[in-house]
Motif scaffolding. Sequence first.
Motif, PDB file in Angstrom:
ATOM      1  N   THR A  35      -4.637  -3.712   0.879  1.00 17.48           N
ATOM      2  CA  THR A  35      -5.642  -2.947   1.622  1.00 17.48           C
ATOM      3  C   THR A  35      -7.047  -3.324   1.179  1.00 17.48           C
ATOM      4  O   THR A  35      -7.242  -3.805   0.058  1.00 17.48           O
ATOM      5  N   GLU A  37      -7.457   5.714  -6.022  1.00 17.82           N
ATOM      6  CA  GLU A  37      -6.401   5.866  -5.018  1.00 17.82           C
ATOM      7  C   GLU A  37      -5.342   4.776  -5.178  1.00 17.82           C
ATOM      8  O   GLU A  37      -4.144   5.036  -5.043  1.00 17.82           O
ATOM      9  N   THR A  51      -2.060   9.858   0.283  1.00 24.21           N
ATOM     10  CA  THR A  51      -1.598   8.621  -0.357  1.00 24.21           C
ATOM     11  C   THR A  51      -0.781   8.935  -1.607  1.00 24.21           C
ATOM     12  O   THR A  51       0.306   8.392  -1.819  1.00 24.21           O
ATOM     13  N   ASN A  52      -1.300   9.822  -2.459  1.00 25.25           N
ATOM     14  CA  ASN A  52      -0.620  10.186  -3.693  1.00 25.25           C
ATOM     15  C   ASN A  52       0.735  10.839  -3.415  1.00 25.25           C
ATOM     16  O   ASN A  52       1.748  10.538  -4.062  1.00 25.25           O
ATOM     17  N   ALA A  78      -1.362   5.273  -6.124  1.00 22.44           N
ATOM     18  CA  ALA A  78      -0.330   4.735  -5.237  1.00 22.44           C
ATOM     19  C   ALA A  78       0.636   3.825  -5.984  1.00 22.44           C
ATOM     20  O   ALA A  78       1.844   3.827  -5.718  1.00 22.44           O
ATOM     21  N   SER A 101      -5.085   4.753   6.960  1.00 28.53           N
ATOM     22  CA  SER A 101      -4.204   5.748   6.356  1.00 28.53           C
ATOM     23  C   SER A 101      -3.166   5.023   5.504  1.00 28.53           C
ATOM     24  O   SER A 101      -2.106   4.623   5.986  1.00 28.53           O
ATOM     25  N   ILE A 102      -3.509   4.829   4.227  1.00 30.35           N
ATOM     26  CA  ILE A 102      -2.592   4.154   3.304  1.00 30.35           C
ATOM     27  C   ILE A 102      -1.293   4.950   3.194  1.00 30.35           C
ATOM     28  O   ILE A 102      -0.200   4.384   3.172  1.00 30.35           O
ATOM     29  N   GLY A 103      -1.407   6.265   3.165  1.00 29.06           N
ATOM     30  CA  GLY A 103      -0.220   7.112   3.039  1.00 29.06           C
ATOM     31  C   GLY A 103       0.743   6.925   4.189  1.00 29.06           C
ATOM     32  O   GLY A 103       1.962   6.966   3.998  1.00 29.06           O
ATOM     33  N   SER A 155      -8.578   5.247   2.034  1.00 29.97           N
ATOM     34  CA  SER A 155      -8.026   5.902   3.213  1.00 29.97           C
ATOM     35  C   SER A 155      -8.742   7.219   3.471  1.00 29.97           C
ATOM     36  O   SER A 155      -9.547   7.688   2.663  1.00 29.97           O
TER      37      SER A 155
END
Length: 785
Positions: free
Chosen positions: A287, A323, A297-298, A327, A256-258, A291
Amino acid sequence: MLQSYCNGQSDLTMQERTFGSAVVQAVTDRIRDSCIYSDDRLFIRRLAIVQSDDGEMSTTYRPGYNGGIWQIDEAKFISTRSCGSSAIYQECGLILSKFNITWSSVQWTDLLKPLYSGLAASLYLKLQGADPAPGDVAGQASLWKTYFQPSQDVATYTTKVQKAESETDGSCDYKPIDIVFIIDESGSVGSTNFRKILNFLAEVVDNLNIGPSAVQVGLVKFNSAATRVFYLTTHSDKTSLKSAILNTVYRSGGTSIGAGIQHADRYIFPVKYGGREDATKIAILVTDGASFSASFTNQTANDAKANHIRIFAVGIGNIRISELNSAASDPDCTHVSVLTNFNQIDDIIYEIKKSACRASNPVGPEAEVGGEVGDGDGSTIEISTEDGNNKTITTEVDCGVLNVYSSFATPHPSPAFYDKTDTAIAGSPSIFVVHVTDKRPLFVTFVRLNPDPSCPNASYTGDVSNDPPKDTVFANNDWNTISNPCTKGGAKFHSHPTDPAKFITCDDSQKMYITQCSSGKLYSNGSCIHAHMITVGKSSTPVGSPVDALSTHLILCRVSGILQECQSKDLAEDFYAKLCDGTNPPIKNPCTSCAIADSHLVHPYPLDDNKYITCDGEDSHLITQCPIGERFSVAKQSCISSSDSEEEEEEEEEEEDGSEGNGNSNDGIDGNPCTEAARAQNKYYFPYTPDRTKFIQCNEWGDRFIMPCPSGEIWFDEISSCAADALGEASSGGTSGNPCTDNAGKLVAHSNPAKYIQCDNGGVAHIMSCPGGLRFYPSKSYCDW
């Protein structure tokens, strides 16, 4: 000295035969920011160093050769004009849209302009398939030898690059930057590659100046959720920081990058968690994959950017480029790096460091800014213009000269490329108005171009405002007596009609502002110059007046519009009377009533360095001749050897200051108050109990020094300062008192003439400092010259 001011855009990148590091950096910035060759891994910048020493090599613009700074041979250039090639088709289109240049029509002679030469080098490298360029210096050296200098050894490239970059490696030393690493610990990364990420972070840290006033680093790791590893303020030195990074535990899990971005934005960067309001905020996301939610993420990335966080994204392996682009901060081409495997991760260490160091600090439409800038270093802010108002930018510097450049066209304004420029010197602020026509951000860079040994690191304060400029000096009556000399198209600077230590600056709207030269300088022909020159043999040394700014008016006067040595006949009858209020009678005598009231009893003799004036009452004074071979020193207030320089005087004063002894001597007191706990609370001064006319001063290593108070003063611990011994306590054995006890609401003199004590209505004392170059006059109850 004041420099010429320029209005209207200046672009040295488009002028033939210009050169220098500022020009080369401006070219590479424009190429990268336009995404023409954004993934060059610093190769274009380094290529200019190796090929021509940034154009400073004598053979750069040799007769019959038009390759310019990047030394692009004619055959290489001709190959770049084939814009139909798929390798450069898109780039030719960007060159047309960004610079209005039709590349297929460009001639080799155009490469005498630095921007054209840099563009030709970029297109030629892309035609050779060098996109991205190798990130390591050795790989770039091989590329340079193959396509540019086959007869040269690769060591030539590496040696010149390493030397140049080591000389400029302190670009972050005086810039507050908050960096938060956001690293992926998902299952697809694996423990081995996670260890490579940690090694990468440690190498980045090793290239930064870590400390509370420089770079702070925090760490967040994420899988399906995010975890704080440490805050920005947890580690204040490089050793403990690297150790904490390398000992970070790997957990595995989802991606989960967000979550990682959101955790850094909400729980690491804010001031209440250790972030700094004045710091540039950088997030470096590392990363290996996509994700579970690109929209999350956005969303979190946009929230972070709205909080002035600049995001760099490093993708390794099978990533989702869309993505990462969403980001990262704009433009994507300079904020996203994609590597094919973890073994390449060290390729971008230097680039990320430089990008972080040069990143601008976003501020609102109105803001107070400031910081410290070393010689040759720069600090950039990004001003929001969403409110549509014009911006007044005022900048003051505490010493030396600070150049200010602004631009809407580039995020890195510089001497080579800017829309508007101004100059601030100590005591003379920079003030200019920028007209806002759209909502593009305004970038302003503060940079020191000329080394000044006496001022290695200047501190500046700036104000961005929607208000029109204000007068930069204290309240005065000048506005009632001086007519406005500013006219459309007229001169920007004018002499002050009555005070040679002031001058008038005109802005674009013909408004006038009155500015004071710094202490010991007078205004003349567009410059604030030293008030006096001592000539010894064939060399002349500028001598200011750090103790008595009043006396500088005695030394020079204005004759036929030019400052020169004063003769008595050249002075107006009321010249000395105008130096301060209360002078009575108006005679040609430095021993004025206000000078005597403020204990200014010794003055330089205007026409002879070997003499000085001693005041013996308001209507009487003595002229004394120094011994043969000696001259009068304003700084020392006594006669010294004629061969002594001002620097030697200052060193002697520093030695004398500590001559009473340190904490290792038998000084009659028990224990050393200069403890680590006291220093942590910024407490460096203590009473010296055996003698009220002295006090203890601590240095940063815990040594103590017994220092004397000025004559007639004793130590008051309540204000951490010496003050007048009004009650004769030193001789009568009385106890320390508060000078504000009977002076509530008043201003009281401080032992340091550049400071004063402000007594509030409750009788509490507050030590205040006069602005740079000014001193406190008890007879006036305010700071003045």
